[in-house]
Write a protein that holds these residues in place. Structure first.
Motif, PDB file in Angstrom:
ATOM      1  N   THR A  80      -5.843   6.060   4.793  1.00 32.35           N
ATOM      2  CA  THR A  80      -5.207   4.490   4.825  1.00 32.35           C
ATOM      3  C   THR A  80      -5.056   3.534   3.098  1.00 32.35           C
ATOM      4  O   THR A  80      -3.889   3.311   3.321  1.00 32.35           O
ATOM      5  CB  THR A  80      -5.922   3.654   5.876  1.00 32.35           C
ATOM      6  OG1 THR A  80      -6.373   4.413   6.699  1.00 32.35           O
ATOM      7  CG2 THR A  80      -5.661   2.383   6.635  1.00 32.35           C
ATOM      8  N   PHE A  83      -2.640   5.340   1.317  1.00 27.92           N
ATOM      9  CA  PHE A  83      -1.166   4.419   2.081  1.00 27.92           C
ATOM     10  C   PHE A  83      -0.662   3.394   1.642  1.00 27.92           C
ATOM     11  O   PHE A  83       0.751   2.801   1.385  1.00 27.92           O
ATOM     12  CB  PHE A  83      -1.000   4.907   3.413  1.00 27.92           C
ATOM     13  CG  PHE A  83       0.184   4.515   4.105  1.00 27.92           C
ATOM     14  CD1 PHE A  83       0.982   4.938   4.396  1.00 27.92           C
ATOM     15  CD2 PHE A  83      -0.084   3.366   4.845  1.00 27.92           C
ATOM     16  CE1 PHE A  83       2.640   4.495   4.055  1.00 27.92           C
ATOM     17  CE2 PHE A  83       1.404   2.722   6.225  1.00 27.92           C
ATOM     18  CZ  PHE A  83       2.709   3.549   5.710  1.00 27.92           C
ATOM     19  N   ILE A  84      -1.741   2.102   1.383  1.00 25.33           N
ATOM     20  CA  ILE A  84      -2.085   1.170   1.596  1.00 25.33           C
ATOM     21  C   ILE A  84      -1.350   0.904  -0.122  1.00 25.33           C
ATOM     22  O   ILE A  84      -0.512   0.552   0.058  1.00 25.33           O
ATOM     23  CB  ILE A  84      -2.942   0.466   2.064  1.00 25.33           C
ATOM     24  CG1 ILE A  84      -2.597   0.166   3.465  1.00 25.33           C
ATOM     25  CG2 ILE A  84      -2.335  -1.386   1.571  1.00 25.33           C
ATOM     26  CD1 ILE A  84      -3.593  -0.666   3.603  1.00 25.33           C
ATOM     27  N   GLY A  86      -0.138   2.713  -2.071  1.00 28.56           N
ATOM     28  CA  GLY A  86       1.173   3.208  -2.508  1.00 28.56           C
ATOM     29  C   GLY A  86       2.577   2.316  -1.927  1.00 28.56           C
ATOM     30  O   GLY A  86       3.702   2.001  -2.705  1.00 28.56           O
ATOM     31  N   LYS A  87       2.158   1.161  -0.632  1.00 29.23           N
ATOM     32  CA  LYS A  87       3.518   0.931  -0.307  1.00 29.23           C
ATOM     33  C   LYS A  87       3.342  -0.304  -1.212  1.00 29.23           C
ATOM     34  O   LYS A  87       4.276  -1.350  -1.844  1.00 29.23           O
ATOM     35  CB  LYS A  87       2.766   0.872   1.351  1.00 29.23           C
ATOM     36  CG  LYS A  87       3.255   1.689   1.944  1.00 29.23           C
ATOM     37  CD  LYS A  87       4.572   2.270   1.749  1.00 29.23           C
ATOM     38  CE  LYS A  87       5.356   2.866   3.080  1.00 29.23           C
ATOM     39  NZ  LYS A  87       6.124   3.621   3.249  1.00 29.23           N
ATOM     40  N   ARG A  88       2.051  -1.103  -1.352  1.00 28.39           N
ATOM     41  CA  ARG A  88       2.211  -1.853  -2.779  1.00 28.39           C
ATOM     42  C   ARG A  88       2.440  -1.889  -3.953  1.00 28.39           C
ATOM     43  O   ARG A  88       3.383  -2.615  -4.084  1.00 28.39           O
ATOM     44  CB  ARG A  88       0.091  -2.486  -2.859  1.00 28.39           C
ATOM     45  CG  ARG A  88       0.329  -3.561  -3.267  1.00 28.39           C
ATOM     46  CD  ARG A  88      -1.371  -3.493  -4.030  1.00 28.39           C
ATOM     47  NE  ARG A  88      -1.792  -4.034  -2.567  1.00 28.39           N
ATOM     48  CZ  ARG A  88      -3.357  -3.851  -2.571  1.00 28.39           C
ATOM     49  NH1 ARG A  88      -3.931  -3.729  -3.541  1.00 28.39           N
ATOM     50  NH2 ARG A  88      -3.530  -3.955  -1.340  1.00 28.39           N
ATOM     51  N   LYS A  89       2.416  -0.404  -4.142  1.00 24.39           N
ATOM     52  CA  LYS A  89       2.809  -0.267  -5.637  1.00 24.39           C
ATOM     53  C   LYS A  89       5.270  -0.183  -4.831  1.00 24.39           C
ATOM     54  O   LYS A  89       5.439  -0.996  -6.610  1.00 24.39           O
ATOM     55  CB  LYS A  89       3.116   1.308  -6.318  1.00 24.39           C
ATOM     56  CG  LYS A  89       1.400   0.698  -6.641  1.00 24.39           C
ATOM     57  CD  LYS A  89       0.980   2.832  -6.985  1.00 24.39           C
ATOM     58  CE  LYS A  89       0.143   2.286  -7.947  1.00 24.39           C
ATOM     59  NZ  LYS A  89      -0.315   4.005  -8.295  1.00 24.39           N
ATOM     60  N   VAL A  90       5.282   0.449  -4.477  1.00 24.73           N
ATOM     61  CA  VAL A  90       6.866   0.553  -4.120  1.00 24.73           C
ATOM     62  C   VAL A  90       7.313  -1.418  -3.944  1.00 24.73           C
ATOM     63  O   VAL A  90       8.003  -1.855  -4.776  1.00 24.73           O
ATOM     64  CB  VAL A  90       7.003   0.808  -2.468  1.00 24.73           C
ATOM     65  CG1 VAL A  90       8.788   0.603  -2.359  1.00 24.73           C
ATOM     66  CG2 VAL A  90       6.501   2.314  -2.838  1.00 24.73           C
ATOM     67  N   PHE A  91       5.951  -2.220  -3.385  1.00 26.48           N
ATOM     68  CA  PHE A  91       6.951  -3.834  -2.991  1.00 26.48           C
ATOM     69  C   PHE A  91       6.598  -4.303  -4.258  1.00 26.48           C
ATOM     70  O   PHE A  91       7.736  -5.342  -4.822  1.00 26.48           O
ATOM     71  CB  PHE A  91       6.394  -4.169  -2.101  1.00 26.48           C
ATOM     72  CG  PHE A  91       6.525  -4.344  -1.059  1.00 26.48           C
ATOM     73  CD1 PHE A  91       7.595  -4.649  -0.821  1.00 26.48           C
ATOM     74  CD2 PHE A  91       5.633  -3.587   0.563  1.00 26.48           C
ATOM     75  CE1 PHE A  91       8.061  -4.280   0.868  1.00 26.48           C
ATOM     76  CE2 PHE A  91       6.072  -2.995   1.324  1.00 26.48           C
ATOM     77  CZ  PHE A  91       7.139  -3.534   1.924  1.00 26.48           C
TER      78      PHE A  91
END
Length: 94
Positions: A80, A83-84, A86-91
């Motif tokens: 988890t 995953f978070i 990775g999403k934080r880097k995208v945002f």
């Protein structure tokens, strides 16, 4: 009205207890209290650490369930977190 009476009773009983609690505050009495508290602390810690020796089957089952559940949450937490992150880097790139 009941709340006011309760508050008044509480304040009066607390102040009465404080007046009666005044004792001689000497170094000897403080040292005796310290020794008593220190001894009780070690007794309580010893009691806590020896409790598993008195457990029955049900308590060991509950302990195993808690340890197993904690292990599962730990394993899921790593995935988890990845995953978070990775999403934080995208945002943050947006």
């Amino acid at each position: 009205m009941k709340k006011i009476l309760f508050c008044l009773f509480f304040v009066v009983s607390c102040s009465h207890g404080q007046r009666n609690a005044t004792t001689s505050d000497t170094l000897d009495t403080r040292w005796q209290m310290f020794i008593y508290d220190f001894g009780n602390m070690f007794k309580a810690v010893g009691h806590s650490y020896t409790r598993p020796l008195h457990w029955g089957g049900k308590q060991w089952g509950q302990f195993g369930a808690v340890v197993g559940g904690t292990g599962l949450v730990y394993l899921a937490d790593d995935n988890t977190s990845s995953f978070i992150i990775g999403k934080r880097k995208v945002f943050q790139k947006s």
